[in-house]
Design a protein around this motif. Structure first.
Motif, PDB file in Angstrom:
ATOM      1  N   PHE A 224       0.767 -25.786  54.162  1.00  0.00           N
ATOM      2  CA  PHE A 224      -0.238 -26.195  55.152  1.00  0.00           C
ATOM      3  C   PHE A 224      -1.337 -27.074  54.550  1.00  0.00           C
ATOM      4  N   LYS A 225      -1.033 -27.688  53.422  1.00  0.00           N
ATOM      5  CA  LYS A 225      -1.995 -28.588  52.783  1.00  0.00           C
ATOM      6  C   LYS A 225      -2.331 -29.741  53.745  1.00  0.00           C
ATOM      7  N   GLY A 226      -3.601 -29.943  53.962  1.00  0.00           N
ATOM      8  CA  GLY A 226      -4.037 -31.008  54.850  1.00  0.00           C
ATOM      9  C   GLY A 226      -4.063 -30.638  56.311  1.00  0.00           C
ATOM     10  N   ASP A 227      -3.616 -29.442  56.664  1.00  0.00           N
ATOM     11  CA  ASP A 227      -3.616 -28.979  58.057  1.00  0.00           C
ATOM     12  C   ASP A 227      -5.031 -28.534  58.408  1.00  0.00           C
ATOM     13  N   THR A 228      -5.658 -29.223  59.329  1.00  0.00           N
ATOM     14  CA  THR A 228      -7.050 -28.927  59.675  1.00  0.00           C
ATOM     15  C   THR A 228      -7.198 -27.621  60.435  1.00  0.00           C
ATOM     16  N   ASN A 229      -6.107 -27.063  60.903  1.00  0.00           N
ATOM     17  CA  ASN A 229      -6.186 -25.799  61.639  1.00  0.00           C
ATOM     18  C   ASN A 229      -5.857 -24.596  60.761  1.00  0.00           C
ATOM     19  N   VAL A 230      -5.647 -24.819  59.467  1.00  0.00           N
ATOM     20  CA  VAL A 230      -5.422 -23.735  58.510  1.00  0.00           C
ATOM     21  C   VAL A 230      -6.451 -23.893  57.399  1.00  0.00           C
ATOM     22  N   LEU A 231      -7.403 -23.005  57.373  1.00  0.00           N
ATOM     23  CA  LEU A 231      -8.515 -23.074  56.424  1.00  0.00           C
ATOM     24  C   LEU A 231      -8.286 -22.072  55.299  1.00  0.00           C
ATOM     25  N   CYS A 232      -8.330 -22.523  54.061  1.00  0.00           N
ATOM     26  CA  CYS A 232      -8.156 -21.640  52.908  1.00  0.00           C
ATOM     27  C   CYS A 232      -9.516 -21.323  52.290  1.00  0.00           C
ATOM     28  N   LEU A 233      -9.877 -20.041  52.302  1.00  0.00           N
ATOM     29  CA  LEU A 233     -11.129 -19.582  51.711  1.00  0.00           C
ATOM     30  C   LEU A 233     -10.882 -18.741  50.465  1.00  0.00           C
ATOM     31  N   GLN A 234      -9.726 -18.904  49.863  1.00  0.00           N
ATOM     32  CA  GLN A 234      -9.412 -18.157  48.649  1.00  0.00           C
ATOM     33  C   GLN A 234     -10.469 -18.401  47.577  1.00  0.00           C
ATOM     34  N   GLY A 235     -11.041 -17.307  47.060  1.00  0.00           N
ATOM     35  CA  GLY A 235     -12.003 -17.404  45.977  1.00  0.00           C
ATOM     36  C   GLY A 235     -13.359 -17.946  46.362  1.00  0.00           C
ATOM     37  N   LEU A 236     -13.605 -18.176  47.645  1.00  0.00           N
ATOM     38  CA  LEU A 236     -14.864 -18.790  48.070  1.00  0.00           C
ATOM     39  C   LEU A 236     -15.845 -17.808  48.697  1.00  0.00           C
ATOM     40  N   LEU A 237     -15.433 -16.554  48.843  1.00  0.00           N
ATOM     41  CA  LEU A 237     -16.263 -15.590  49.557  1.00  0.00           C
ATOM     42  C   LEU A 237     -16.684 -14.434  48.655  1.00  0.00           C
ATOM     43  N   LYS A 238     -17.956 -14.097  48.696  1.00  0.00           N
ATOM     44  CA  LYS A 238     -18.422 -12.854  48.104  1.00  0.00           C
ATOM     45  C   LYS A 238     -17.964 -11.705  49.010  1.00  0.00           C
ATOM     46  N   ALA A 239     -18.031 -10.496  48.495  1.00  0.00           N
ATOM     47  CA  ALA A 239     -17.560  -9.344  49.267  1.00  0.00           C
ATOM     48  C   ALA A 239     -18.264  -9.247  50.616  1.00  0.00           C
ATOM     49  N   SER A 240     -19.578  -9.415  50.628  1.00  0.00           N
ATOM     50  CA  SER A 240     -20.326  -9.316  51.886  1.00  0.00           C
ATOM     51  C   SER A 240     -19.924 -10.418  52.857  1.00  0.00           C
ATOM     52  N   GLU A 241     -19.594 -11.598  52.328  1.00  0.00           N
ATOM     53  CA  GLU A 241     -19.163 -12.706  53.182  1.00  0.00           C
ATOM     54  C   GLU A 241     -17.767 -12.460  53.730  1.00  0.00           C
ATOM     55  N   LEU A 242     -16.904 -11.864  52.908  1.00  0.00           N
ATOM     56  CA  LEU A 242     -15.574 -11.502  53.393  1.00  0.00           C
ATOM     57  C   LEU A 242     -15.693 -10.511  54.537  1.00  0.00           C
ATOM     58  N   PHE A 243     -16.624  -9.560  54.420  1.00  0.00           N
ATOM     59  CA  PHE A 243     -16.843  -8.595  55.505  1.00  0.00           C
ATOM     60  C   PHE A 243     -17.159  -9.332  56.806  1.00  0.00           C
ATOM     61  N   THR A 244     -18.028 -10.321  56.718  1.00  0.00           N
ATOM     62  CA  THR A 244     -18.410 -11.070  57.918  1.00  0.00           C
ATOM     63  C   THR A 244     -17.223 -11.811  58.514  1.00  0.00           C
ATOM     64  N   VAL A 245     -16.422 -12.444  57.660  1.00  0.00           N
ATOM     65  CA  VAL A 245     -15.256 -13.189  58.144  1.00  0.00           C
ATOM     66  C   VAL A 245     -14.233 -12.244  58.782  1.00  0.00           C
ATOM     67  N   LEU A 246     -14.004 -11.095  58.176  1.00  0.00           N
ATOM     68  CA  LEU A 246     -13.058 -10.127  58.730  1.00  0.00           C
ATOM     69  C   LEU A 246     -13.552  -9.584  60.066  1.00  0.00           C
ATOM     70  N   LYS A 247     -14.818  -9.210  60.124  1.00  0.00           N
ATOM     71  CA  LYS A 247     -15.384  -8.601  61.326  1.00  0.00           C
ATOM     72  C   LYS A 247     -15.293  -9.527  62.526  1.00  0.00           C
ATOM     73  N   ASN A 248     -15.466 -10.814  62.321  1.00  0.00           N
ATOM     74  CA  ASN A 248     -15.534 -11.767  63.431  1.00  0.00           C
ATOM     75  C   ASN A 248     -14.185 -12.393  63.790  1.00  0.00           C
ATOM     76  N   ALA A 249     -13.118 -11.976  63.104  1.00  0.00           N
ATOM     77  CA  ALA A 249     -11.791 -12.527  63.390  1.00  0.00           C
ATOM     78  C   ALA A 249     -11.209 -11.939  64.675  1.00  0.00           C
ATOM     79  N   LYS A 250     -10.367 -12.715  65.307  1.00  0.00           N
ATOM     80  CA  LYS A 250      -9.615 -12.193  66.455  1.00  0.00           C
ATOM     81  C   LYS A 250      -8.672 -11.095  65.982  1.00  0.00           C
ATOM     82  N   ALA A 251      -8.083 -11.298  64.803  1.00  0.00           N
ATOM     83  CA  ALA A 251      -7.201 -10.298  64.203  1.00  0.00           C
ATOM     84  C   ALA A 251      -7.085 -10.589  62.720  1.00  0.00           C
ATOM     85  N   VAL A 252      -6.765  -9.558  61.959  1.00  0.00           N
ATOM     86  CA  VAL A 252      -6.541  -9.678  60.526  1.00  0.00           C
ATOM     87  C   VAL A 252      -5.121  -9.228  60.230  1.00  0.00           C
ATOM     88  N   VAL A 253      -4.309 -10.131  59.698  1.00  0.00           N
ATOM     89  CA  VAL A 253      -2.920  -9.835  59.351  1.00  0.00           C
ATOM     90  C   VAL A 253      -2.867  -9.568  57.862  1.00  0.00           C
TER      91      VAL A 253
END
Length: 333
Positions: A224-253
């Motif tokens: 999915f390189k270059g796919d604007t609808n697939v965002l990779c946040l690997q290694g970019l989130l602190k634990a507290s930020e990951l919590f925010t991203v998970l909480k606000n998702a429609k679903a977590v797979v």
């Protein structure tokens, strides 16, 4: 007020499946302190209610033993419950004269240093890890109640700036976290890729993970390189930020890993993928929360036999959990 020290020096999922037990009614009049693995303070820091804790590095037994003994001298617990810890923790409890030293009786040090041990056969996986931990706590206090294990509640920081920074809207994306530490079978990467292909046509997909998850993410990122609808946040989130991203998702797979437990405790919708291998089954390791959907590999092998966890290299049961199953659940949310 009596004091209890609760000890779990293990990974994120194990800690979440243990920390919940301190919410039982028969501990309400006890002062509580936790001993957890170094680096996992973000769990009690974001727990509701907040927990008091100290962190110890398992790999540095000399320094951690000294730190624990100093803490025991100051805190003077009436009871210590070791749910999982190395030998030097049991030794410290004994050496500092903790009156009641409870825990799982299995390794040699538990027989030598604990005076309130409980034998368990967790490998049979007949109940959830949280229930096994609650049984240890009940044994330590001679409690015979039938109260079930509570669910740990975590809180995510309100961080609209983080969502805006990554062009995310609450409920408008699906998190896919394919990485894991390898303690259980995972869904094939090809299945993750196909799932993302189907979802990204109508919903943004966010990939999460750390550097340790690279082997699970390499092919997915390349696809999915270059796919604007697939965002990779690997290694970019602190634990507290990951919590925010998970909480606000429609679903977590997510497969059977700590992020599944985190997301479920945050109240997020979780699509959890689990093997049927006995010690890895969801009956013991399922994420627990108000919006959890479990997908378990089928029990019937291609040769007609029932899964006993001994043919994993031959039958690849995890691929039998279909993309369509997850898509159907996702569409109903």
């Amino acid at each position: 007020m009596k004091r209890v020290l609760l000890i779990r020096l293990d990974k994120i999922g194990d800690l979440i499946c243990t920390m919940c037990v301190d919410q039982v009614s028969f501990l309400k009049d006890w002062d509580q302190q936790w001993v957890i693995a170094k680096g996992l303070g973000f769990v009690p820091d974001h727990a509701d209610p907040h927990r008091k804790y100290i962190e110890l590095a398992k790999e540095d037994s000399k320094e951690s033993l000294q730190k624990l003994r100093a803490f025991l001298k100051e805190y003077k617990p009436d009871l210590a419950v070791s749910f999982q810890a190395p030998w030097w923790v049991s030794y410290a409890l004994w050496a500092e004269g903790v009156p009641v030293r409870a825990g799982v009786r299995s390794q040699w040090h538990s027989f030598l240093f604990l005076n309130k041990g409980l034998r368990q056969r967790r490998s049979l996986a007949v109940k959830h890890e949280a229930e096994y931990n609650l049984d240890v706590l009940k044994h330590a206090l001679n409690n015979t109640s039938s109260d079930p294990a509570p669910v740990l509640k975590l809180q995510a920081p309100t961080n609209p700036e983080l969502l805006a920074k990554h062009h995310l809207s609450a409920g408008g994306y699906v998190v896919v976290h394919p990485g894991m530490a390898g303690s259980a079978l995972n869904w094939p990467i090809a299945n993750y890729v196909e799932f993302i292909k189907q979802v990204r046509t109508h919903t943004q997909v966010v990939l999460t993970g750390t550097a340790a998850d690279e082997k699970w993410l390499t092919d997915i990122k390349a696809t999915f390189k270059g796919d604007t609808n697939v965002l990779c946040l690997q290694g970019l989130l602190k634990a507290s930020e990951l919590f925010t991203v998970l909480k606000n998702a429609k679903a977590v797979v997510v497969p059977s890993t700590g992020v599944a437990h985190m997301a479920a405790s945050l109240g997020a919708t979780v699509l959890g993928i689990y093997p049927h291998v006995r010690v890895q089954k969801p009956v013991r390791w399922a994420a627990r929360g108000p919006h959890v959907h479990i997908f378990e590999a089928p029990t019937l092998n291609p040769d007609g036999s029932h899964c006993d966890g001994t043919h994993c290299e031959e039958f690849h049961c995890m691929e039998k959990i279909t993309v369509e199953q997850l898509l159907h659940t996702l569409s109903s949310l």
